[in-house]
Design a protein around this motif. Structure first.
Motif, PDB file in Angstrom:
ATOM      1  N   UNK A 279       0.822  -1.204   0.000  1.00 40.12           N
ATOM      2  CA  UNK A 279       0.000   0.000   0.000  1.00 40.12           C
ATOM      3  C   UNK A 279       0.862   1.264   0.000  1.00 40.12           C
ATOM      4  N   UNK A 280       1.946   1.232   0.806  1.00 44.18           N
ATOM      5  CA  UNK A 280       2.824   2.403   0.836  1.00 44.18           C
ATOM      6  C   UNK A 280       3.453   2.651  -0.533  1.00 44.18           C
ATOM      7  N   UNK A 281       3.966   1.560  -1.122  1.00 47.74           N
ATOM      8  CA  UNK A 281       4.604   1.709  -2.421  1.00 47.74           C
ATOM      9  C   UNK A 281       3.600   2.099  -3.497  1.00 47.74           C
ATOM     10  N   UNK A 282       2.412   1.474  -3.448  1.00 44.64           N
ATOM     11  CA  UNK A 282       1.390   1.816  -4.430  1.00 44.64           C
ATOM     12  C   UNK A 282       0.975   3.275  -4.303  1.00 44.64           C
ATOM     13  N   UNK A 283       0.803   3.721  -3.058  1.00 41.90           N
ATOM     14  CA  UNK A 283       0.458   5.134  -2.865  1.00 41.90           C
ATOM     15  C   UNK A 283       1.532   6.063  -3.396  1.00 41.90           C
ATOM     16  N   UNK A 284       2.796   5.646  -3.169  1.00 41.71           N
ATOM     17  CA  UNK A 284       3.895   6.487  -3.661  1.00 41.71           C
ATOM     18  C   UNK A 284       3.929   6.507  -5.193  1.00 41.71           C
ATOM     19  N   UNK A 285       3.744   5.324  -5.810  1.00 41.37           N
ATOM     20  CA  UNK A 285       3.813   5.261  -7.271  1.00 41.37           C
ATOM     21  C   UNK A 285       2.621   5.936  -7.933  1.00 41.37           C
ATOM     22  N   UNK A 286       1.458   5.854  -7.306  1.00 44.50           N
ATOM     23  CA  UNK A 286       0.274   6.473  -7.910  1.00 44.50           C
ATOM     24  C   UNK A 286       0.270   7.993  -7.733  1.00 44.50           C
ATOM     25  N   UNK A 287       0.996   8.449  -6.724  1.00 44.13           N
ATOM     26  CA  UNK A 287       0.988   9.884  -6.462  1.00 44.13           C
ATOM     27  C   UNK A 287       1.578  10.670  -7.637  1.00 44.13           C
ATOM     28  N   UNK A 288       2.641  10.118  -8.261  1.00 46.25           N
ATOM     29  CA  UNK A 288       3.290  10.839  -9.370  1.00 46.25           C
ATOM     30  C   UNK A 288       2.370  11.002 -10.572  1.00 46.25           C
ATOM     31  N   UNK A 289       1.764   9.908 -11.117  1.00 43.66           N
ATOM     32  CA  UNK A 289       0.870  10.121 -12.263  1.00 43.66           C
ATOM     33  C   UNK A 289      -0.342  10.964 -11.921  1.00 43.66           C
ATOM     34  N   UNK A 290      -0.849  10.867 -10.696  1.00 47.48           N
ATOM     35  CA  UNK A 290      -1.984  11.704 -10.310  1.00 47.48           C
ATOM     36  C   UNK A 290      -1.576  13.176 -10.264  1.00 47.48           C
ATOM     37  N   UNK A 291      -0.356  13.422  -9.790  1.00 46.37           N
ATOM     38  CA  UNK A 291       0.137  14.800  -9.779  1.00 46.37           C
ATOM     39  C   UNK A 291       0.291  15.336 -11.196  1.00 46.37           C
ATOM     40  N   UNK A 292       0.797  14.453 -12.091  1.00 47.98           N
ATOM     41  CA  UNK A 292       0.931  14.859 -13.493  1.00 47.98           C
ATOM     42  C   UNK A 292      -0.430  15.184 -14.087  1.00 47.98           C
ATOM     43  N   UNK A 293      -1.410  14.315 -13.825  1.00 47.88           N
ATOM     44  CA  UNK A 293      -2.756  14.545 -14.348  1.00 47.88           C
ATOM     45  C   UNK A 293      -3.325  15.863 -13.831  1.00 47.88           C
ATOM     46  N   UNK A 294      -3.194  16.087 -12.553  1.00 52.40           N
ATOM     47  CA  UNK A 294      -3.757  17.296 -11.954  1.00 52.40           C
ATOM     48  C   UNK A 294      -3.060  18.546 -12.495  1.00 52.40           C
ATOM     49  N   UNK A 295      -1.715  18.483 -12.574  1.00 57.67           N
ATOM     50  CA  UNK A 295      -0.972  19.648 -13.040  1.00 57.67           C
ATOM     51  C   UNK A 295      -1.339  20.029 -14.467  1.00 57.67           C
ATOM     52  N   UNK A 296      -1.422  19.075 -15.366  1.00 58.45           N
ATOM     53  CA  UNK A 296      -1.756  19.378 -16.750  1.00 58.45           C
ATOM     54  C   UNK A 296      -3.196  19.862 -16.890  1.00 58.45           C
ATOM     55  N   UNK A 297      -4.091  19.272 -16.078  1.00 55.97           N
ATOM     56  CA  UNK A 297      -5.480  19.732 -16.158  1.00 55.97           C
ATOM     57  C   UNK A 297      -5.632  21.152 -15.643  1.00 55.97           C
ATOM     58  N   UNK A 298      -4.877  21.495 -14.603  1.00 56.51           N
ATOM     59  CA  UNK A 298      -4.966  22.855 -14.073  1.00 56.51           C
ATOM     60  C   UNK A 298      -4.401  23.882 -15.055  1.00 56.51           C
ATOM     61  N   UNK A 299      -3.362  23.491 -15.816  1.00 60.10           N
ATOM     62  CA  UNK A 299      -2.720  24.432 -16.742  1.00 60.10           C
ATOM     63  C   UNK A 299      -3.314  24.389 -18.147  1.00 60.10           C
ATOM     64  N   UNK A 300      -4.248  23.486 -18.356  1.00 60.15           N
ATOM     65  CA  UNK A 300      -4.803  23.309 -19.697  1.00 60.15           C
ATOM     66  C   UNK A 300      -5.607  24.530 -20.135  1.00 60.15           C
ATOM     67  N   UNK A 301      -5.298  25.013 -21.361  1.00 58.44           N
ATOM     68  CA  UNK A 301      -6.081  26.085 -21.971  1.00 58.44           C
ATOM     69  C   UNK A 301      -7.121  25.430 -22.870  1.00 58.44           C
ATOM     70  N   UNK A 302      -8.356  25.411 -22.413  1.00 55.95           N
ATOM     71  CA  UNK A 302      -9.413  24.709 -23.137  1.00 55.95           C
ATOM     72  C   UNK A 302      -9.678  25.303 -24.511  1.00 55.95           C
ATOM     73  N   UNK A 303      -9.253  26.558 -24.753  1.00 52.15           N
ATOM     74  CA  UNK A 303      -9.507  27.205 -26.043  1.00 52.15           C
ATOM     75  C   UNK A 303      -8.405  26.927 -27.058  1.00 52.15           C
TER      76      UNK A 303
END
Length: 460
Positions: A242-266
């Motif tokens: 669980x610790x390792x899975x949480x650590x490994x999933x945190x990176x792609x989730x951070x990537x997803x969140x960061x790109x979605x926050x910076x995404x210019x929908x137009x």
């Protein structure tokens, strides 16, 4: 409980013995009285004195002869009531009986009819039997047998009192011994309960029960300790996963969140690029979740479903499936003879071998040699994947088998779960995964060793 059951058994045995003995004694009294009366009646019927062979002159001479021929028992009294009112007895003098009005009245009542009666005297209860005797001259007499039932039963009561004293002493000894033995036998059970309570209160699975003795409870203690070992290992593995899975999933989730926050929908181009990137990250997370699910199922009883498999056909099929993994020179090192049957789960073994082959593809270049092989011994089945890559560095030989760990020469973007999955499949079959010793420039050879007939039940 043991003391109560023992006491109940001893009391029941004493009461049963008492009542059985009472019935025996009462029957003996009746038999003895009947015997005395029978002998008297036999003598009276013959009418001849056995000592003189002369006929009895009267009832008094018959009674006198009968009295000389009898020897009463300890609690028996034989009384002759002569025609002139004289009374003689055999046995111990019993003043309480002879002076009892109830006894005198009973004899007078039965003197003409005969029969048996029970009378009470100060010395106890008596059973008396009266046999009247009449002669031709109208003179009457009586032959009386009296038995002190109270005195006879007193011997039984004395015996029961002795039994009670012995039973009480036995009960105390049995209770003490049972208490000592139960204390020794239940000590591991109390320790087991205390340890279980401490584990429940603290959550510390590292505690163990002290093992002493050589009995069934010792076996139980060892079994519980082994169970705690497995539970501790399972919980530790779960926490690590669980610790390792949480650590490994945190990176792609951070990537997803960061790109979605910076995404210019137009911006159509940016949306397209971001979509491709996010889908790639979602695919990576899906692969990670799939690998985690495989590891989570590894300890389930149905993780592997062994069946009879033709080892030669299995390895030939594996070689064909591996050709689709990459442009390599795929060769077969060795294969057992056709018809060699082994017992394993072909789907899980194929999954493990394809994982090893995929790792080999990642660490080799196009056209490099990757070999598969299978060897079946009397008790062991060994499958291997050999590549011509750089090999596993000595410092990475233990690291590569750990979850979410990758060697220093790793290529690609895997999560480091491949060898963990292969190891889980091997252990579920009762086997193991090993890496041949490092030889510079000789590549790496991973060997999957399993028993030819896997053990029943899930591997621990």
């Amino acid at each position: 409980m043991v003391a109560l059951l023992t006491a109940l058994a001893l009391v029941s045995a004493g009461l049963a013995a008492y009542f059985v003995e009472i019935r025996r004694v009462d029957g003996q009294i009746r038999q003895e009285i009947s015997q005395e009366l029978g002998q008297f009646e036999t003598l009276a019927a013959r009418g001849v004195d056995p000592l003189t062979n002369v006929a009895f002159a009267d009832v008094d001479s018959l009674l006198s002869s009968a009295m000389t021929r009898n020897q009463p028992a300890a609690h028996e009294r034989i009384i002759a009531f002569f025609s002139d009112g004289e009374r003689r007895f055999l046995g111990r003098r019993d003043t309480a009986l002879f002076s009892s009005l109830e006894f005198t009245d009973a004899v007078e009542r039965l003197r003409t009819t005969g029969g048996t009666a029970v009378v009470e005297a100060t010395s106890g209860r008596y059973v008396i039997s009266v046999r009247p005797v009449l002669d031709g001259q109208g003179r009457s007499a009586a032959f009386v047998v009296a038995w002190n039932v109270t005195a006879q039963r007193a011997e039984i009561r004395s015996m029961i009192l002795t039994y009670g004293a012995v039973a009480l002493g036995s009960w105390l000894v049995i209770t003490l011994v049972a208490w000592l033995i139960a204390g020794r036998l239940l000590r591991p059970v109390r320790s087991l309960r205390a340890t279980a309570q401490q584990i429940a209160d603290s959550g510390d699975l590292g505690r163990r029960i002290d093992v002493t003795g050589r009995d069934d409870l010792t076996d139980l203690t060892e079994t519980v300790n082994e169970m705690l070992d497995r539970l501790e290992g399972a919980f530790a593995s779960q926490r690590e996963l669980l610790d390792d899975a949480g650590h490994e999933l945190r990176t792609p989730l951070t990537v997803l969140r960061g790109h979605l926050e910076l995404l210019d929908a137009h911006d159509a181009d940016e949306v397209t690029a971001t979509r491709a990137l996010l889908l790639d990250e979602v695919d990576r997370m899906s692969l990670l979740v799939d690998d985690l699910l495989v590891l989570a199922k590894a300890r389930r009883p149905d993780f592997v479903r062994p069946g009879d498999v033709d080892a030669s056909a299995l390895v030939a099929g594996l070689l064909e499936k591996c050709r689709a993994l990459g442009d390599r020179a795929w060769v077969l090192d060795a294969a057992p003879p056709d018809g060699t049957v082994v017992r394993l789960d072909p789907h899980r073994v194929t999954q493990a071998m394809l994982q090893l082959a995929e790792n080999a593809v990642r660490h080799t270049v196009d056209g490099a040699t990757i070999a598969l092989g299978c060897e079946v011994g009397p008790e062991t089945v060994t499958l291997w994947v050999r590549d011509a890559g750089p090999g596993v560095a000595p410092e990475d030989r233990t690291v590569v088998f750990e979850r979410f760990q990758r060697g220093t020469r790793s290529r690609g973007d895997g999560f480091g779960l491949g060898l963990s999955i292969v190891t889980a499949i091997a252990e579920a079959h009762g086997g193991s995964l090993s890496l041949d010793p490092y030889r510079p420039g000789a590549g790496a050879t991973f060997r999957l060793r399993m028993p030819r007939t896997p053990p029943t039940g899930p591997a621990q």
